[in-house]
Design a protein around this motif. Sequence first.
Motif, PDB file in Angstrom:
ATOM      1  N   LEU A  80       0.836  -1.195   0.000  1.00 28.73           N
ATOM      2  CA  LEU A  80       0.000   0.000   0.000  1.00 28.73           C
ATOM      3  C   LEU A  80       0.874   1.249   0.000  1.00 28.73           C
ATOM      4  O   LEU A  80       1.830   1.333   0.773  1.00 28.73           O
ATOM      5  CB  LEU A  80      -0.889   0.003   1.248  1.00 28.73           C
ATOM      6  N   PRO A  81       0.602   2.233  -0.852  1.00 38.43           N
ATOM      7  CA  PRO A  81       1.361   3.492  -0.787  1.00 38.43           C
ATOM      8  C   PRO A  81       1.251   4.098   0.613  1.00 38.43           C
ATOM      9  O   PRO A  81       0.142   4.179   1.164  1.00 38.43           O
ATOM     10  CB  PRO A  81       0.671   4.375  -1.833  1.00 38.43           C
ATOM     11  N   PRO A  82       2.363   4.516   1.200  1.00 34.70           N
ATOM     12  CA  PRO A  82       2.309   5.046   2.569  1.00 34.70           C
ATOM     13  C   PRO A  82       1.326   6.189   2.746  1.00 34.70           C
ATOM     14  O   PRO A  82       0.697   6.311   3.801  1.00 34.70           O
ATOM     15  CB  PRO A  82       3.751   5.505   2.818  1.00 34.70           C
ATOM     16  N   MET A  83       1.183   7.034   1.723  1.00 28.02           N
ATOM     17  CA  MET A  83       0.231   8.136   1.826  1.00 28.02           C
ATOM     18  C   MET A  83      -1.190   7.619   2.041  1.00 28.02           C
ATOM     19  O   MET A  83      -1.969   8.194   2.806  1.00 28.02           O
ATOM     20  CB  MET A  83       0.277   8.993   0.552  1.00 28.02           C
TER      21      MET A  83
ATOM     22  N   GLY B  53       5.599   8.789   4.503  1.00 21.48           N
ATOM     23  CA  GLY B  53       4.312   9.141   3.929  1.00 21.48           C
ATOM     24  C   GLY B  53       3.158   9.114   4.908  1.00 21.48           C
ATOM     25  O   GLY B  53       2.404  10.099   5.044  1.00 21.48           O
TER      26      GLY B  53
END
Length: 269
Positions: A101-104, A208
């Motif tokens: 998962l993208p940290p953002m 993120g």
Amino acid sequence: MSRGGRTGGFVPRSLVVPAVLGIGFLVLPLVALVGRVEWATFAADITSPVALSALGLSLGTGLTATAICVLVGVPLALLIARSGARVAAVLRALVTVPLVLPPMVGGVALLYLFGRNGWFGDILGGIGVRLPFTTAAVVLAQTFVALPFLVLALEGSLRATGTRFEETAAALGAGRWTVLRRITLPLAAPGLIAGTVLCFARAIGEFGATALFAGNAPGVTQTMPLAIYTAFNGSGVAQSTAVALALLLLATAVLVLLLVRAWRPGAVR
């Protein structure tokens, strides 16, 4: 070793060129980073008040997040390792999600869970607790992204050791907690140590999710990655300090790899 002392197998020699290009792509940026360090001011850069604040916050929150990961990650790894194939596959997939998962997105998810308008926001607000944009939010963000490293490393070690010794101890009259303390965890110690070290390294390097959920307040939520980002955007610490902090993070990563290598089962001594 194969016959005649051949250790490289039968890999086509033409593949050496793209392999070297790959190594160069990974190593040269790090060499360039080291080359930009101002060694004359290095000590002063990493001991400036802002740098020490970011470093201390990163270490403190990273250690706290790692402790939480151990507290909940060890039972989770045990559950996955000792569950049936289908249940283990589902649990392992859920644990792996934060890795891809993208940290953002992770930061947004934490906001929707713990924020003022989140699922738990009203409950927390009712008892006077506010999590977003606090130091506690940094710990939660670090825990979210670092927990999978510990769980997956320990779960793999637990599966490798199997249950034979546990069954023998139980047959001799040992209780479940005794088996866990005296048999299971000691046998899986390399995986536990490696997972804990990787977990800590991931925690102190988190950016993120922390930026979105905790913000970037110096002395409160500004960790080393956030201080580096702030410097290269023209505010906060000087760029020379940012480069020095980046070198510290790089040195930490190298140390982590060495520690993991030392604790890996079957490592060459």
